[in-house]
Design an enzyme around this catalytic site. Structure first.
Site, short mmCIF file in Angstrom:
data_model
loop_
_atom_site.label_atom_id
_atom_site.label_comp_id
_atom_site.label_asym_id
_atom_site.label_seq_id
_atom_site.Cartn_x
_atom_site.Cartn_y
_atom_site.Cartn_z
CG ASP A 146 18.68 23.76 23.40
OD1 ASP A 146 19.69 24.38 23.02
OD2 ASP A 146 17.84 24.24 24.20
CD GLU A 178 15.29 33.11 25.35
OE1 GLU A 178 16.11 32.21 25.02
OE2 GLU A 178 14.46 32.98 26.26
O1 KIV Z 1 15.14 25.34 25.29
C1 KIV Z 1 14.52 26.11 24.54
O2 KIV Z 1 13.36 25.92 24.20
C2 KIV Z 1 15.23 27.29 24.09
C3 KIV Z 1 14.40 28.47 23.73
C4 KIV Z 1 13.99 29.20 24.96
C5 KIV Z 1 15.14 29.37 22.84
O3 KIV Z 1 16.43 27.31 24.11
#
Ligand code: KIV
Length: 285
Positions: free
Chosen positions: A86, A185
């Site tokens: 991410d 989301e």
């Molecule tokens: O950081 C995370 O876990 C996310 C989710 C909230 C989608 O981006």
């Protein structure tokens, strides 16, 4: 038998066949092992690690270096699962070049299979730059925590027709740019369901209802480990906070009362060494 690692074309096939995709976050080696053993399809090493692991009150302070370290641990724990890194705030906002450079770090240093980044139309050139580097990209629209200041806080999006139009336009732009999957989301199912049917790429939901092609939850919510607050869309499957606190209370009681450790928890001396030890002890008495 070793689990077969699913890839993007498998997720596209699952969408076409109406088979739901399962996705969970994980931030560490043991949890990644549990997730793989349970048969999860995808793991997200989310920047939610800022709140779930580091105790920050938002995802804002999370750095690239922190994300890489946690992705490495998850990769080791789940070698046969599709792992997504991410992109944290600050890693892709400044320029296309920086976005591509940081996305490449996730692949080279942590061995993830894809990256996810927040934003719709306004991040299209970033998505294209990362795709140009040969990296699989997952878009993330609707409630985007990194820009919660601009969207009125941690609030569901797309609840009016006009706001829903913006979400739909973001979704279309992301598919058009070439992203391989999309996460929505906290958006009403009336909106996300339409998007899932409209797009050819798999559309995953976190708090966006059952009509999407799969579901994501944050592991710390699912197992009851993160207790500061629980979003409406979470279903809790365990109460780890209670289990761990009770175990620690038992431990404290046992140590204080002398019930732990007992003989079964001790290493005894090798046969014949005890007599020799008595001689050693005499030297010190
Ligand atoms: O950081 C995370 O876990 C996310 C989710 C909230 C989608 O981006």
């Amino acid at each position: 038998m070793e689990k077969k690692k699913l890839m993007v074309h498998d997720f596209v096939r699952m969408k076409q066949e109406g088979q739901k995709i399962t996705w969970i976050t994980s931030y560490d080696y043991p949890t990644a092992q549990f997730a793989e053993a349970a048969g999860i399809d995808m793991i997200l090493v989310g920047d939610s690690l800022g709140m779930c692991v580091y105790g920050y009150d938002s995802t804002v302070p999370v750095t690239m270096d922190q994300c890489i370290v946690h992705c490495e641990a998850v990769r080791r724990g789940a070698p046969n699962t599709f792992v997504v890194g991410d992109m944290p705030l600050g890693s892709y906002q400044v320029s296309d070049e920086e976005a591509a450079r940081n996305a490449i770090r996730f692949i080279k240093e942590a061995g993830v299979d894809a990256i996810k980044l927040e934003g719709g139309k306004r991040v299209i050139s970033r998505i294209e730059a990362i795709l140009d580097s040969g990296i699989v990209v997952i878009g993330h629209i609707g409630l985007t925590p990194q820009s919660s200041g601009q969207i009125g806080g941690h609030k569901a999006q797309g609840r009016t027709a006009e706001s829903a139009r913006l979400v739909i336009e973001d979704a279309l732009a992301i598919e058009e740019a070439g992203a391989q999957m999309l996460l929505i989301e906290a958006v009403p199912p009336e909106v996300s369901g339409f998007i899932a049917r409209k797009l050819k790429i798999p559309v995953l939901s976190i708090g966006a209802g059952a009509d999407c092609d799969g579901q994501l939850l944050i592991i710390s919510d699912l197992i009851g480990q993160f207790t500061a607050f629980t979003p409406k869309f979470v279903k809790r499957y365990a109460n780890v906070a209670e289990v761990v606190t009770n175990a620690l209370k038992e431990y404290i009681k046992d140590v204080q009362s002398g019930a732990f450790p007992t003989d079964e928890h001790c290493y005894h001396m090798i046969k014949g060494e005890e007599e020799k030890l008595r001689e050693v002890i005499k030297e010190y008495e």
